[in-house]
Design an enzyme around this catalytic site. Structure first.
Site, PDB file in Angstrom:
ATOM      1  N   LEU A 137      11.664 -19.984  -4.975  1.00  0.00           N
ATOM      2  CA  LEU A 137      10.755 -19.175  -4.443  1.00  0.00           C
ATOM      3  C   LEU A 137       9.292 -19.472  -5.127  1.00  0.00           C
ATOM      4  CD1 LEU A 137       9.756 -16.771  -2.492  1.00  0.00           C
ATOM      5  CD2 LEU A 137      10.230 -15.468  -4.425  1.00  0.00           C
ATOM      6  N   ASP A 181       0.955  -1.211   0.040  1.00  0.00           N
ATOM      7  CA  ASP A 181       0.188   0.006   0.033  1.00  0.00           C
ATOM      8  C   ASP A 181       1.012   1.340  -0.109  1.00  0.00           C
ATOM      9  OD1 ASP A 181      -2.290   1.596   0.083  1.00  0.00           O
ATOM     10  OD2 ASP A 181      -2.693   1.246   2.071  1.00  0.00           O
ATOM     11  N   GLY A 182       0.367   2.016  -0.544  1.00  0.00           N
ATOM     12  CA  GLY A 182       1.066   3.596  -0.427  1.00  0.00           C
ATOM     13  C   GLY A 182       1.649   4.150  -1.468  1.00  0.00           C
ATOM     14  N   ASN A 183       1.083   3.323  -2.724  1.00  0.00           N
ATOM     15  CA  ASN A 183       1.973   3.901  -3.882  1.00  0.00           C
ATOM     16  C   ASN A 183       1.524   5.435  -4.207  1.00  0.00           C
ATOM     17  OD1 ASN A 183       3.293   1.603  -4.228  1.00  0.00           O
ATOM     18  ND2 ASN A 183       1.683   0.849  -5.863  1.00  0.00           N
ATOM     19  N   GLY A 184       0.191   5.726  -4.252  1.00  0.00           N
ATOM     20  CA  GLY A 184      -0.424   7.006  -4.493  1.00  0.00           C
ATOM     21  C   GLY A 184       0.137   8.056  -3.467  1.00  0.00           C
ATOM     22  N   GLU A 194       1.025 -13.798  11.860  1.00  0.00           N
ATOM     23  CA  GLU A 194       1.687 -12.604  12.406  1.00  0.00           C
ATOM     24  C   GLU A 194       1.568 -11.434  11.515  1.00  0.00           C
ATOM     25  OE1 GLU A 194       2.426 -12.540  15.645  1.00  0.00           O
ATOM     26  OE2 GLU A 194       2.030 -14.704  15.811  1.00  0.00           O
ATOM     27  N   SER A 208      -8.139  -5.404   4.234  1.00  0.00           N
ATOM     28  CA  SER A 208      -8.432  -4.979   2.692  1.00  0.00           C
ATOM     29  C   SER A 208      -9.019  -6.205   2.072  1.00  0.00           C
ATOM     30  CB  SER A 208      -7.380  -4.228   2.230  1.00  0.00           C
ATOM     31  OG  SER A 208      -7.181  -2.985   3.042  1.00  0.00           O
ATOM     32  N   HIS A 232       2.942   3.592  -8.948  1.00  0.00           N
ATOM     33  CA  HIS A 232       2.682   2.320  -9.235  1.00  0.00           C
ATOM     34  C   HIS A 232       3.831   1.645  -9.765  1.00  0.00           C
ATOM     35  CE1 HIS A 232      -1.165   2.237  -7.858  1.00  0.00           C
ATOM     36  NE2 HIS A 232      -1.585   3.011  -8.707  1.00  0.00           N
ATOM     37  N   ARG A 292      -0.190   9.232  -9.937  1.00  0.00           N
ATOM     38  CA  ARG A 292      -0.247   8.065  -9.263  1.00  0.00           C
ATOM     39  C   ARG A 292       0.469   6.872  -9.872  1.00  0.00           C
ATOM     40  NH1 ARG A 292      -3.698   7.546  -5.248  1.00  0.00           N
ATOM     41  NH2 ARG A 292      -4.143   5.304  -5.757  1.00  0.00           N
ATOM     42  N   TRP A 314       2.907   8.056  -1.849  1.00  0.00           N
ATOM     43  CA  TRP A 314       4.284   8.531  -2.254  1.00  0.00           C
ATOM     44  C   TRP A 314       4.350   9.201  -3.532  1.00  0.00           C
ATOM     45  CZ3 TRP A 314       7.358   7.623  -6.612  1.00  0.00           C
ATOM     46  CH2 TRP A 314       8.771   7.541  -6.512  1.00  0.00           C
ATOM     47  N   TRP A 359     -11.134  -1.963  -9.070  1.00  0.00           N
ATOM     48  CA  TRP A 359     -11.975  -1.533 -10.451  1.00  0.00           C
ATOM     49  C   TRP A 359     -12.653  -0.374 -10.298  1.00  0.00           C
ATOM     50  CZ3 TRP A 359     -10.330  -4.076 -14.444  1.00  0.00           C
ATOM     51  CH2 TRP A 359     -10.148  -5.810 -14.448  1.00  0.00           C
TER      52      TRP A 359
HETATM   53  C1  FPP Z   1      -1.542   0.331  -3.607  1.00  0.00           C
HETATM   54  O1  FPP Z   1      -1.272   1.753  -3.183  1.00  0.00           O
HETATM   55  C2  FPP Z   1      -1.160  -0.352  -4.644  1.00  0.00           C
HETATM   56  C3  FPP Z   1      -1.954  -1.026  -5.522  1.00  0.00           C
HETATM   57  C4  FPP Z   1      -3.431  -0.918  -5.710  1.00  0.00           C
HETATM   58  C5  FPP Z   1      -1.112  -1.632  -6.745  1.00  0.00           C
HETATM   59  C6  FPP Z   1       0.071  -2.454  -6.386  1.00  0.00           C
HETATM   60  C7  FPP Z   1       0.583  -2.452  -7.600  1.00  0.00           C
HETATM   61  C8  FPP Z   1       2.028  -2.351  -7.719  1.00  0.00           C
HETATM   62  C9  FPP Z   1       2.869  -2.402  -6.762  1.00  0.00           C
HETATM   63  C10 FPP Z   1       2.661  -2.240  -9.121  1.00  0.00           C
HETATM   64  C11 FPP Z   1       3.336  -3.326  -9.834  1.00  0.00           C
HETATM   65  C12 FPP Z   1       2.579  -4.310  -9.545  1.00  0.00           C
HETATM   66  C13 FPP Z   1       2.889  -5.202 -10.506  1.00  0.00           C
HETATM   67  C14 FPP Z   1       2.178  -6.588 -10.433  1.00  0.00           C
HETATM   68  C15 FPP Z   1       4.092  -5.218 -11.351  1.00  0.00           C
HETATM   69  P1  FPP Z   1      -2.444   2.776  -3.508  1.00  0.00           P
HETATM   70  O2  FPP Z   1      -2.686   3.419  -4.935  1.00  0.00           O
HETATM   71  O3  FPP Z   1      -3.551   2.162  -2.854  1.00  0.00           O
HETATM   72  O4  FPP Z   1      -1.655   3.777  -2.705  1.00  0.00           O
HETATM   73  P2  FPP Z   1      -2.591   4.960  -1.678  1.00  0.00           P
HETATM   74  O5  FPP Z   1      -3.219   4.351  -0.838  1.00  0.00           O
HETATM   75  O6  FPP Z   1      -1.383   5.678  -1.094  1.00  0.00           O
HETATM   76  O7  FPP Z   1      -3.093   5.890  -2.754  1.00  0.00           O
END
Ligand code: FPP
Length: 252
Positions: A141, A30-33, A217, A206, A47, A43, A35, A79
């Site tokens: 793995l 979580d947290g790509n957005g 854990e 989630s 990702h 956004r 970041w 979606w």
């Molecule tokens: C959550 O961050 C992340 C996702 C919904 C997607 C995860 C995807 C990746 C890590 C990209 C690469 C994936 C692959 C399979 C190559 P968020 O967008 O919910 O962040 P936020 O809560 O800060 O908005």
């Protein structure tokens, strides 16, 4: 030092007990957005950096000898995001898997994808099917991507499969055990996660691996997923090794 030697040196320095690693680590990335927002980027850049962090994490886990790594790449609820973000994520996943597959094969990593794959765009589904076919015989793995995945949906799909067996007369309702349900889930050969990591600080599941995480854990870190790296993985395992696992007993 090569990459694996560096990871192992880092793990030794952190005091990890390599004989007590979690067999299966699951991650809510979580947290790509957030970041991206903090960097003044869009956004999708978040990702993209998340993909880079995922690559680092997969090889760090493999270097340490972790058996199973499962990551939440796209939930059945994702979606609901704006169309351009959904399209961008689908495209990123196709491009990332096509770019990475040879290196995954060289490293003998087995790729699995769980979720409702038949609902994905054809090119993404075919890319995943190809990756699974080409790596199915590897025994290092097992790297599982949960895509168009929801924990409740997984249990629903399992119940449907079990109900079909009952309807055909090959299974009696009295014979349904917890193991019957585990075996009807998407990845029956994968053990339940020992350690569940969630990045970016939120304290919720989630809809991820609801059945499988009954005794996992949980490690939550404030680090946003794009900043997660081998040291973060080692820190999570270190915390895991400090816990006493009781499975409902007294832990002795
Ligand atoms: C959550 O961050 C992340 C996702 C919904 C997607 C995860 C995807 C990746 C890590 C990209 C690469 C994936 C692959 C399979 C190559 P968020 O967008 O919910 O962040 P936020 O809560 O800060 O908005």
């Amino acid at each position: 030092m090569n990459r694996a030697e560096k990871t192992l040196a880092q793990a030794a320095e952190a005091g990890l007990e390599m004989t007590r690693l979690p067999a299966h680590i699951a991650i809510i990335m979580d947290g790509n957005g957030r970041w991206a927002n903090a960097q003044g980027k869009n956004r999708l850049m978040g990702h993209y950096q998340g993909y880079q962090a995922l690559k680092t994490t997969v090889y760090a886990a493999d270097d340490m000898g972790v058996g199973f790594l499962t990551v939440y790449g796209f939930s059945s609820e994702n979606w609901r995001r704006p169309e351009d973000e959904v399209d961008g994520l689908m495209r990123l996943m196709v491009e990332a898997m096509q770019a990475e597959i040879e290196e995954l094969i060289q490293n003998r990593i087995r790729v699995k994808v769980i979720g409702r794959l038949h609902e994905l765009p054809d090119d993404l589904r075919e890319t995943f099917e190809d990756a699974m076919r080409r790596t199915d015989h590897f025994e290092r793995l097992t790297f599982t991507l949960a895509i168009n995945y929801g924990g409740r949906g997984e249990v629903r799909d399992a119940v449907r499969r079990i109900a079909e067996q009952v309807q055909r007369g090959t299974l009696s309702p009295d014979a349904i055990e917890e193991s019957t349900i585990s075996e009807a889930l998407y990845a029956p050969a994968t053990p339940d996660p020992d350690l569940l990591i969630r990045t970016a600080g939120e304290l919720r599941l989630s809809n991820f691996l609801l059945w499988e995480t009954a005794y996992s854990e949980i490690h939550v870190t404030p680090t946003c997923w794009p900043d997660f790296d081998g040291a973060s993985l080692i820190a999570a395992i270190k915390e895991y090794q400090s816990r006493v696992r009781k499975f409902g007993g007294l832990g002795q």
